[in-house]
Write an enzyme that holds these catalytic residues in place. Sequence first.
Site, short mmCIF file in Angstrom:
data_model
loop_
_atom_site.label_atom_id
_atom_site.label_comp_id
_atom_site.label_asym_id
_atom_site.label_seq_id
_atom_site.Cartn_x
_atom_site.Cartn_y
_atom_site.Cartn_z
N PRO A 100 -13.45 15.19 88.05
CA PRO A 100 -14.56 14.41 88.60
C PRO A 100 -15.90 14.87 88.03
O PRO A 100 -16.11 16.07 87.80
CB PRO A 100 -14.49 14.68 90.11
CG PRO A 100 -13.39 15.63 90.33
CD PRO A 100 -12.74 15.98 89.05
N ALA A 103 -19.28 17.29 90.02
CA ALA A 103 -18.61 17.75 91.24
C ALA A 103 -18.41 19.27 91.24
O ALA A 103 -17.73 19.81 92.11
CB ALA A 103 -17.27 17.04 91.36
N GLY A 104 -18.95 19.96 90.24
CA GLY A 104 -18.84 21.43 90.20
C GLY A 104 -17.58 21.92 89.51
O GLY A 104 -17.27 23.11 89.56
N LEU A 105 -16.83 21.01 88.86
CA LEU A 105 -15.56 21.42 88.26
C LEU A 105 -15.59 21.47 86.73
O LEU A 105 -14.54 21.53 86.09
CB LEU A 105 -14.42 20.51 88.75
CG LEU A 105 -14.22 20.45 90.27
CD1 LEU A 105 -12.99 19.61 90.62
CD2 LEU A 105 -14.08 21.84 90.88
N GLY A 106 -16.78 21.45 86.16
CA GLY A 106 -16.92 21.70 84.71
C GLY A 106 -16.62 20.52 83.83
O GLY A 106 -16.20 20.70 82.67
N SER A 108 -18.48 18.39 82.13
CA SER A 108 -19.21 18.27 80.86
C SER A 108 -18.78 19.36 79.89
O SER A 108 -18.63 19.12 78.69
CB SER A 108 -20.72 18.30 81.09
OG SER A 108 -21.12 19.56 81.58
N ALA A 109 -18.53 20.56 80.39
CA ALA A 109 -18.09 21.65 79.50
C ALA A 109 -16.70 21.35 78.95
O ALA A 109 -16.42 21.59 77.77
CB ALA A 109 -18.09 22.98 80.25
N ALA A 110 -15.83 20.79 79.79
CA ALA A 110 -14.46 20.46 79.34
C ALA A 110 -14.51 19.37 78.27
O ALA A 110 -13.77 19.42 77.29
CB ALA A 110 -13.60 20.03 80.52
N ASP A 151 -19.34 28.07 82.21
CA ASP A 151 -18.41 26.92 82.29
C ASP A 151 -17.67 26.74 80.96
O ASP A 151 -16.43 26.66 80.93
CB ASP A 151 -19.16 25.63 82.64
CG ASP A 151 -19.65 25.60 84.08
OD1 ASP A 151 -19.57 26.64 84.75
OD2 ASP A 151 -20.11 24.53 84.53
C1 MEV Z 1 -22.38 25.75 87.28
O1 MEV Z 1 -20.98 25.60 87.17
C2 MEV Z 1 -22.73 27.15 87.59
C3 MEV Z 1 -24.21 27.46 87.74
O2 MEV Z 1 -24.31 28.86 87.93
C4 MEV Z 1 -25.01 27.04 86.52
C5 MEV Z 1 -24.70 27.88 85.29
O3 MEV Z 1 -24.13 28.96 85.39
O4 MEV Z 1 -25.07 27.42 84.20
C6 MEV Z 1 -24.82 26.78 88.96
#
Ligand code: MEV
Length: 318
Positions: A100, A103-106, A108-110, A151
């Site tokens: 998703p 949503a905090g699950l990465g 864009s990095a993936a 990430d």
């Molecule tokens: C994001 O997944 C984690 C944060 O600490 C931002 C970052 O480390 O770049 C909020």
Amino acid sequence: MPAIISKAPGKTILFGEHAVVYGCPAIAVPIEAVQVKVTILPVIKGSQSIIKIRNFQRFEDIPFADLEKNNPIRVPIENIFSQIGGKPPLFEMTISSTIPIAAGLGSSAALAVAITKGVSQFLGIQLSLDKINSLALQSEIIQHGSPSGIDNSVIAIGKPIYFLKNSPIVIIEIPNSLNLILGDTGKRTLTRNVVQEVRHFLDTEPTIVQPILEKIGKITDNGLNALRSGNLEEVGELMTQNHKALKELKVSSPDLDRLVDSAMKNGALGAKLCGGGKGGYMVTLCESNTLEKISVGLKSAGAENLIQTSINASLSKE
Ligand code: MEV
């Protein structure tokens, strides 16, 4: 030429988000239950490169040339193209993702890692893991402003990591598997914005914020010891302490707190928000005999989706 297929997992942060941006340590694990998949073929007939997006949220074909300069798909592709001399070949890239977005699950990095790996293979370029990681970080910088780099690192390496900016990444050996449930608040927030809010809070109230960041750093170091020694009660307790500190940092939300409280009431070892916060997913560490009860509780506390996953001890072995 056979299709090139490249994949990258999602991630969750067990300890240290936000504080990691300011030079404190953090611990993250890959989440294989969700992933980005990139398939690349050469264009034999046709005059342009095409991106085919095949997501549950989006389904469209876009000429590569029409993507904006800072588009998260365009940036990692051009980063690789700039590694070769001459004109790159035409390609058809299909992207599908179950991670998703926002949503905090990465997600864009993936995307950056999967594209970087796939396009380099397509062009026959051998890239080290470090190089893939640093190219993915360049894309993350364009998307997020000032990411810590955790990430892209955990996703590129695909193992649990202890991460400190500008230091060598440490792969964590975890002796016993971790049962995790990730619960979705259904709210979406941009990490870039929440990181900016924390920066503003730090700039205006350094005497309040600095000690919170230091506390999170200590929790993370204790978390590393607890993970390595297999003391899951301690890991859980520290995750919950980390959530409280993130609340003090004002990056939680009533939805996140409600899901964290529900998990704890139903017997979780620990629970916290994960990633940027203010919405997105939370993560809870559970014993295997409490998974069902905690899942039912999270659903009735309003979780819109659950991802149940396990970080296997073998994953952390070299
Ligand atoms: C994001 O997944 C984690 C944060 O600490 C931002 C970052 O480390 O770049 C909020």
